[in-house]
Design an enzyme around this catalytic site. Structure first.
Site, PDB file in Angstrom:
ATOM      1  N   HIS A 133       0.812  -1.244   0.079  1.00 24.02           N
ATOM      2  CA  HIS A 133       0.037   0.116   0.032  1.00 24.02           C
ATOM      3  C   HIS A 133       0.880   1.201  -0.019  1.00 24.02           C
ATOM      4  O   HIS A 133       0.538   2.202   0.600  1.00 24.02           O
ATOM      5  CB  HIS A 133      -0.921  -0.030   1.402  1.00 24.02           C
ATOM      6  N   ASP A 135       3.906   1.859   1.153  1.00 20.35           N
ATOM      7  CA  ASP A 135       5.036   2.252   2.080  1.00 20.35           C
ATOM      8  C   ASP A 135       6.247   1.265   2.169  1.00 20.35           C
ATOM      9  O   ASP A 135       7.232   1.151   2.948  1.00 20.35           O
ATOM     10  CB  ASP A 135       4.647   2.550   3.407  1.00 20.35           C
ATOM     11  N   HIS A 197      -1.335   5.604  19.896  1.00 22.20           N
ATOM     12  CA  HIS A 197       0.120   4.612  20.029  1.00 22.20           C
ATOM     13  C   HIS A 197       0.776   5.279  18.670  1.00 22.20           C
ATOM     14  O   HIS A 197       1.896   5.737  18.622  1.00 22.20           O
ATOM     15  CB  HIS A 197      -0.080   3.464  20.289  1.00 22.20           C
ATOM     16  N   GLU A 198      -0.016   4.939  17.703  1.00 15.35           N
ATOM     17  CA  GLU A 198       0.664   5.319  16.334  1.00 15.35           C
ATOM     18  C   GLU A 198       0.862   6.866  16.250  1.00 15.35           C
ATOM     19  O   GLU A 198       2.099   7.216  15.677  1.00 15.35           O
ATOM     20  CB  GLU A 198      -0.110   4.767  15.181  1.00 15.35           C
ATOM     21  N   HIS A 201       4.340   7.645  17.612  1.00 13.74           N
ATOM     22  CA  HIS A 201       5.169   7.349  16.443  1.00 13.74           C
ATOM     23  C   HIS A 201       5.556   8.381  15.626  1.00 13.74           C
ATOM     24  O   HIS A 201       6.526   8.872  15.091  1.00 13.74           O
ATOM     25  CB  HIS A 201       5.015   6.092  15.762  1.00 13.74           C
ATOM     26  N   HIS A 207       9.064   3.014  21.243  1.00 10.04           N
ATOM     27  CA  HIS A 207       8.216   2.164  22.160  1.00 10.04           C
ATOM     28  C   HIS A 207       9.018   2.320  23.583  1.00 10.04           C
ATOM     29  O   HIS A 207       9.966   2.895  23.893  1.00 10.04           O
ATOM     30  CB  HIS A 207       8.243   0.604  22.079  1.00 10.04           C
TER      31      HIS A 207
END
Length: 286
Positions: A133, A135, A197-198, A201, A207
């Site tokens: 997709h 990436d 969470h994403e 990033h 993490h």
């Protein structure tokens, strides 16, 4: 005849208990066994979960390789109009994403605004099935829930569309949860929880070694974990500084929507079913 009905009902209840436990309480669900891509996406690197040890000796949080950050205080994001799931209202997904972004902007001086101009958005978000997709990190199974890239011009958040997703599943009634479980044999992942969470990033965090932090690498399925911990806040503020309006006391307030539907509630359901079965048997025998 009464005893046959009683036996049938008992078998039914036993079936419920047998099916409920294996699917409801997985030992570990790799919510964040995700692919984190560096700023320039070349090369695309999967950051090891224990990489924080190379960056910190006393901190729980960690940064992406090279400690990248955004150089602007206003960022927009867009949900793909084409790569989306059809069993959740798009408006509900947008609300969940807005809440997720607002939690980070409340602690750092960075504003996130949704735009419908997907092609020119700084952060592109979508749900993708198996296969490439764009990436270089295609989803190949259901183990990875999502992955993110950023900060940088290729900042993205990709959810694994092959997984089961929900918005505010923890607010559903007990009956609705049981029906969902029997229909899908798996708990759905919470969109806002994974998004938070994403987004971590996307702003440059890796993490955390703190199991309570939203940036911890995993979380049990069926849970909603949306409250930033002090560890998450310290990590983000180390990169961007503090939002002048941020109040540390806000971390102490628990969001009632952040309850998890875990082992205790499963046990409660099971006990309730057994009790109801016994009562039914008693009535039938009498």
């Amino acid at each position: 005849m009464h005893y046959q009905k009683c036996f049938s009902y008992y078998v039914y209840v036993f079936f419920i208990l047998t099916i409920t436990f294996p699917y409801s309480v997985p030992a570990t669900t790799c919510r964040l066994d995700s692919t984190t891509i560096s700023q320039d996406m070349s090369p695309r690197c999967v950051v090891p979960d224990n990489d924080y040890q190379k960056l910190h000796t006393t901190k729980h949080y960690s940064f992406l390789k090279g400690r990248p950050t955004w150089k602007r205080s206003n960022l927009n994001y867009a949900l793909s109009p084409n790569h989306i799931i059809d069993y959740i209202k798009v408006s509900d997904i947008r609300v969940a994403l807005e809440r997720a972004f607002s939690r980070w902007s409340s602690v750092i001086p960075v504003n996130f605004t949704e735009t419908r101009d997907y092609d020119h958005a700084k952060i592109k978000i979508g749900f993708y099935y198996y296969g490439d997709h764009g990436d270089g990190a295609p989803f190949v199974d259901k183990k990875v829930l999502a992955h993110a890239a950023g900060p940088g011009k290729h900042a993205t958040i990709h959810f694994n569309a092959a997984r089961s997703w929900a918005v505010d599943f923890s607010s559903k009634s007990l009956i609705q949860k049981i029906v969902y479980l029997f229909s899908h044999n798996i708990w759905p992942e919470d969109v806002e929880t994974v998004a938070i969470h994403e987004i971590g990033h996307v702003i440059g965090l890796d993490h955390s070694s703190n199991p309570e932090a939203v940036m911890y690498f995993e979380s049990p399925a069926g849970t909603k974990k949306v409250d930033l911990t002090l560890d998450d806040v310290n990590g983000a503020q180390s990169l961007y500084g503090a939002n002048p309006k941020f109040n540390l006391d806000s971390l102490k307030r628990k969001n009632s929507a952040s309850k998890s539907f875990g082992l205790k509630e499963i046990i409660t359901i099971s006990i309730s079913l057994v009790v109801n079965a016994l009562l039914f048997l008693t009535l039938m025998v009498n």
